[in-house]
Design an enzyme around this catalytic site. Structure first.
Site, PDB file in Angstrom:
ATOM      1  N   CYS A  58       6.948   3.121 -17.118  1.00 52.58           N
ATOM      2  CA  CYS A  58       8.177   2.060 -16.727  1.00 52.58           C
ATOM      3  C   CYS A  58       9.078   3.353 -16.539  1.00 52.58           C
ATOM      4  O   CYS A  58       9.139   4.677 -16.739  1.00 52.58           O
ATOM      5  CB  CYS A  58       8.667   2.263 -18.097  1.00 52.58           C
ATOM      6  SG  CYS A  58      10.419   1.058 -18.333  1.00 52.58           S
TER       7      CYS A  58
ATOM      8  N   CYS B 217      13.013 -13.641 -27.854  1.00 50.74           N
ATOM      9  CA  CYS B 217      13.372 -15.212 -28.824  1.00 50.74           C
ATOM     10  C   CYS B 217      15.063 -15.247 -28.634  1.00 50.74           C
ATOM     11  O   CYS B 217      14.954 -14.416 -29.477  1.00 50.74           O
ATOM     12  CB  CYS B 217      12.844 -15.200 -29.629  1.00 50.74           C
ATOM     13  SG  CYS B 217      13.675 -17.040 -29.795  1.00 50.74           S
TER      14      CYS B 217
ATOM     15  N   HIS C 105       8.306  -4.113 -20.582  1.00 49.55           N
ATOM     16  CA  HIS C 105       9.813  -3.437 -20.962  1.00 49.55           C
ATOM     17  C   HIS C 105      10.428  -4.215 -21.112  1.00 49.55           C
ATOM     18  O   HIS C 105      10.318  -5.778 -20.512  1.00 49.55           O
ATOM     19  CB  HIS C 105       9.902  -2.818 -19.471  1.00 49.55           C
ATOM     20  CG  HIS C 105      11.681  -1.886 -19.369  1.00 49.55           C
ATOM     21  ND1 HIS C 105      12.184  -0.727 -19.940  1.00 49.55           N
ATOM     22  CD2 HIS C 105      12.821  -2.884 -19.564  1.00 49.55           C
ATOM     23  CE1 HIS C 105      13.084  -1.228 -20.247  1.00 49.55           C
ATOM     24  NE2 HIS C 105      13.921  -1.846 -19.991  1.00 49.55           N
TER      25      HIS C 105
END
Length: 346
Positions: A140, A168, A153
């Site tokens: 990353c 969410c 990520h």
């Protein structure tokens, strides 16, 4: 200090204050969907308990039954929702962070192959077996760390998250290793809550349409809202039950994980339906349907169903445990065996 220097510091301070205010506003706005859900639940409580149960239902025994089952479902629903919202995300341990010296070497690397070698050298002591499309260790650039298996990520949270399923907005949190069980239970109890309200109010539709009862707006609206949410939840809940039984995340269902040995395999983490279920819900059946933490593993190392021939040769031809050998309730032992077998050659 010169005037120009003072002006520079002044404008820099103003920019920092504006950025802080913008960040605060964004963080506040992210809670709007959660507040909306809480408001809907609060209104549904008033409509069901007051307007339907006390003002409409005449039988005392029926009132007791209605309220008893309703509050049981409501408590489990809210408990699961609270756990999903406020459980901290699974963060990647510091040992996966690439040291500054290796980062400098990555920046100075002249080609992709040299970068792959640098990452492989650092990751040889780490329990990672998934790779990128070009067979490189998953790195990353934003967090400057090696991604553990199944970690990704999150652009909303700004960090790498263990076993990330998705972010969410309705819970203002990542659905990941730490709260995936809570999220499944939240969907299940939310669906049960909506279905219970819909089936208990439908019996009074005739009285509502004929105007024989008061508060018909609340009860009528409650029925249609519960049906609308139930239709949305049944597909979402069913889809995630399907993912649990296959031991996949939402990201993995769209982007097949690539393994160091064997290449792409969408079923690479699947151990069989029973063991897949236990990996999320644990091996204590008494706690399966309670929003308490019972998931197996640490979010970093995962048992897998297949092994490469090279690792078998290095182990001297010893018998390997596979998914077919896993019995329900023995996932911890299998996970330890997987760690030894899979990473002995790193």
């Amino acid at each position: 200090m010169s005037v120009s220097g003072a002006n520079y510091d002044y404008h820099r301070t103003l920019d920092m204050e504006r950025n802080d205010r913008c960040t605060c506003c964004v963080k506040t706005m992210k809670w709007f969907p959660v507040v909306f859900i809480v408001c809907v639940i609060g209104w549904s409580y008033y409509a069901f308990v007051v307007q339907l149960t006390f003002f409409t239902v005449s039988s005392v025994g029926q009132r007791i039954l209605f309220l008893l089952f309703y509050h049981i479902v409501l408590v489990m629903f809210l408990w699961s929702y609270y756990q999903t919202v406020f459980t901290d995300i699974g963060r990647v341990p510091s040992r996966f962070r690439v040291p500054r010296a290796d980062l400098d070497r990555l920046i100075r690397a002249t080609n992709e192959e040299e970068q792959k070698q640098i990452l492989e050298a650092f990751a040889k002591e780490l329990p990672v077996v998934t790779r990128t499309l070009n067979a490189s260790v998953r790195f990353c650039e934003k967090c400057r760390l090696i991604k553990p298996d199944r970690a990704h990520h999150c652009s909303v949270c700004g960090v790498c998250v263990l076993k990330l399923d998705h972010h969410c907005p309705w819970v203002n949190n990542c659905i990941n290793f730490t709260n995936y069980k809570y999220f499944i239970l939240f969907l299940g109890y939310a669906l049960l809550y909506c279905l219970y309200i819909a089936f208990t109010t439908v019996a009074y539709m005739e009285l509502i349409w004929t105007g024989k009862i008061d508060g018909r707006f609340h009860i009528l609206f409650l029925f249609f809202v519960s049906v609308m949410f139930a239709i949305s939840l049944v597909s979402l809940f069913g889809y995630h039950c399907y993912l649990v039984l296959l031991n996949r995340t939402t990201l993995e269902s769209f982007r097949t994980p690539i393994f160091r040995y064997g290449g792409p395999d969408k079923n690479g983490f699947s151990l069989g339906k029973a063991s897949n279920f236990q990996e999320v819900f644990g091996d204590d059946r008494r706690l399966w349907f309670f929003p308490v933490y019972t998931s197996m593993g640490d979010g970093i190392v995962y048992p897998m169903r297949c092994y490469d021939e090279d690792s078998e040769a290095l182990l001297g031809g010893e018998q390997h445990q596979t998914a077919a050998d896993v019995e329900p309730g023995t996932l911890h032992d299998f996970e330890a065996t997987t760690f030894l077998n899979e990473y002995v050659n790193l």
